[in-house]
Design a protein around this motif. Structure first.
Motif, PDB file in Angstrom:
ATOM      1  N   VAL A 154       0.836  -1.198   0.000  1.00 31.73           N
ATOM      2  CA  VAL A 154       0.000   0.000   0.000  1.00 31.73           C
ATOM      3  C   VAL A 154       0.870   1.248   0.000  1.00 31.73           C
ATOM      4  O   VAL A 154       0.571   2.236  -0.686  1.00 31.73           O
ATOM      5  N   LEU A 155       1.968   1.220   0.769  1.00 30.88           N
ATOM      6  CA  LEU A 155       2.889   2.354   0.805  1.00 30.88           C
ATOM      7  C   LEU A 155       3.411   2.669  -0.596  1.00 30.88           C
ATOM      8  O   LEU A 155       3.464   3.828  -1.015  1.00 30.88           O
ATOM      9  N   VAL A 156       3.800   1.635  -1.324  1.00 29.63           N
ATOM     10  CA  VAL A 156       4.308   1.835  -2.690  1.00 29.63           C
ATOM     11  C   VAL A 156       3.227   2.424  -3.584  1.00 29.63           C
ATOM     12  O   VAL A 156       3.485   3.357  -4.365  1.00 29.63           O
ATOM     13  N   CYS A 157       2.007   1.913  -3.468  1.00 32.36           N
ATOM     14  CA  CYS A 157       0.908   2.427  -4.292  1.00 32.36           C
ATOM     15  C   CYS A 157       0.634   3.896  -3.986  1.00 32.36           C
ATOM     16  O   CYS A 157       0.398   4.704  -4.899  1.00 32.36           O
ATOM     17  N   ILE A 158       0.670   4.264  -2.692  1.00 28.95           N
ATOM     18  CA  ILE A 158       0.446   5.660  -2.326  1.00 28.95           C
ATOM     19  C   ILE A 158       1.557   6.541  -2.878  1.00 28.95           C
ATOM     20  O   ILE A 158       1.313   7.646  -3.368  1.00 28.95           O
ATOM     21  N   ALA A 159       2.802   6.056  -2.815  1.00 26.00           N
ATOM     22  CA  ALA A 159       3.922   6.835  -3.352  1.00 26.00           C
ATOM     23  C   ALA A 159       3.734   7.092  -4.846  1.00 26.00           C
ATOM     24  O   ALA A 159       4.007   8.190  -5.342  1.00 26.00           O
ATOM     25  N   VAL A 160       3.232   6.081  -5.570  1.00 26.54           N
ATOM     26  CA  VAL A 160       2.993   6.248  -7.010  1.00 26.54           C
ATOM     27  C   VAL A 160       1.902   7.283  -7.250  1.00 26.54           C
ATOM     28  O   VAL A 160       2.017   8.139  -8.140  1.00 26.54           O
ATOM     29  N   THR A 161       0.819   7.239  -6.443  1.00 28.55           N
ATOM     30  CA  THR A 161      -0.247   8.211  -6.637  1.00 28.55           C
ATOM     31  C   THR A 161       0.230   9.619  -6.334  1.00 28.55           C
ATOM     32  O   THR A 161      -0.185  10.588  -6.981  1.00 28.55           O
ATOM     33  N   GLN A 162       1.112   9.773  -5.346  1.00 27.59           N
ATOM     34  CA  GLN A 162       1.650  11.100  -5.025  1.00 27.59           C
ATOM     35  C   GLN A 162       2.398  11.672  -6.218  1.00 27.59           C
ATOM     36  O   GLN A 162       2.243  12.833  -6.581  1.00 27.59           O
ATOM     37  N   ARG A 163       3.232  10.850  -6.842  1.00 30.87           N
ATOM     38  CA  ARG A 163       4.000  11.309  -8.008  1.00 30.87           C
ATOM     39  C   ARG A 163       3.069  11.571  -9.188  1.00 30.87           C
ATOM     40  O   ARG A 163       3.241  12.552  -9.930  1.00 30.87           O
ATOM     41  N   ALA A 164       2.065  10.709  -9.354  1.00 31.50           N
ATOM     42  CA  ALA A 164       1.155  10.862 -10.486  1.00 31.50           C
ATOM     43  C   ALA A 164       0.323  12.128 -10.343  1.00 31.50           C
ATOM     44  O   ALA A 164       0.072  12.845 -11.313  1.00 31.50           O
ATOM     45  N   ARG A 165      -0.121  12.424  -9.103  1.00 35.98           N
ATOM     46  CA  ARG A 165      -0.907  13.636  -8.870  1.00 35.98           C
ATOM     47  C   ARG A 165      -0.076  14.881  -9.103  1.00 35.98           C
ATOM     48  O   ARG A 165      -0.554  15.895  -9.599  1.00 35.98           O
TER      49      ARG A 165
END
Length: 307
Positions: free
Chosen positions: A295-306
């Motif tokens: 989940v941490l990795v997925c959140i990190a990806v969404t942060q960069r994508a946003r």
């Protein structure tokens, strides 16, 4: 704007200006203290349940937090928000002050702190989705892929841990995600008009009459056993998680900005897992930390994508 954390839980999102370089170290320390405060919400709730019923714990917690927040507003002579903001504050109160603490407390009656921390670790993703819907923003495809992957990881974890079916505690936790994400999203909108700590403070004050009535009814129906753990847990979720943690979090975020602060927030579920072992003596399955990291990795990806 949480927590518990949070009861609990991940912190609200606010709109802040980029911080000057010289404020990075103090801002990082303050934001980290906020994350630390929120990470203790679930273990403190578990302690509180040793001496209080779930309804009593949430109601008394809200009363104490509102008294502290109201005192701060009076001492600092903060003006009453404009009438147009009260509807938004009601949403924050329903989601963050009442809904999330109540649902997570009910879940913790039967679910472990570690299990709950992994599920609620999805809160930043849920909040991001609500925020996109509320603001009309259109995140990239990478954002949605990462968000769905994070949700799938948590659902797979809960089903595996529950023996093939979702339990009542899981339903409470997923409901808490939705209602808290709505509160955080509205709090983020309001934080562009007033300091973030004032958003949660006024939401607490707005909910005070309902909390007092609820505390009177719950205390008359549920037995109370004032152990050291119960009192410490109550005081922490009321003062530490629901008010002081938000104060240092918002101050730190105002100094270093949302992007850097959000990176610190990613560690919150993992820190809660550590507390569940140290304070509650829970044993972790391999799936819990692995799912938290996923989940941490997925959140990190969404942060960069946003971004």
């Amino acid at each position: 704007m949480r927590t518990e954390n949070s009861a609990t839980a991940a912190p609200p999102i606010a709109v802040t200006a980029p911080a000057p370089r010289r404020a990075t170290a103090p801002g990082t320390i303050l934001a980290a203290l906020g994350v630390l405060a929120f990470s203790l919400t679930f273990p403190a709730t578990a302690w509180g349940l040793e001496g209080f019923g779930p309804w009593s714990l949430v109601a008394v917690r809200s009363v104490l937090a509102a008294l502290v927040a109201g005192g701060g507003l009076l001492v600092l002579r903060v003006p009453v928000p404009a009438r147009r903001h009260w509807a938004g504050l009601a949403v924050v109160g329903a989601g963050v002050v009442l809904g999330f603490p109540m649902l997570t407390t009910l879940a913790l009656q039967s679910a472990t702190t570690a299990h709950s921390a992994v599920v609620v670790g999805l809160l930043p993703l849920t909040t991001a989705v609500f925020s996109s819907l509320r603001t009309g923003a259109r995140p990239s495809r990478a954002f949605w892929i990462a968000a769905c992957a994070g949700a799938a990881a948590v659902i797979a974890f809960t089903v595996q841990q529950s023996g093939g079916a979702l339990t009542r505690a899981d339903l409470y936790l997923f409901g808490a995600l939705l209602i808290c994400a709505a509160g955080y999203t509205e709090g983020g909108r309001l934080a562009s008009a007033m300091p973030g700590w004032q958003v949660i403070a006024w939401a607490l004050v707005l909910c005070l009459p309902l909390a007092v009535a609820g505390a009177a009814l719950a205390l008359a129906q549920e037995p109370v056993r004032l152990t050291g753990h119960a009192v410490a847990g109550l005081l922490w979720v009321a003062v530490g998680s629901q008010f002081l943690g938000l104060v240092v979090w918002y101050k730190g975020m105002s100094l270093i900005g949302i992007p850097k602060a959000s990176q610190l927030q990613l560690a919150q579920p993992l820190v809660t897992l550590v507390w569940s072992v140290l304070l509650l003596g829970e044993s972790l399955t391999v799936a819990a930390p692995l799912t938290a990291v996923a989940v941490l990795v997925c959140i990190a990806v969404t942060q960069r994508a946003r971004g």
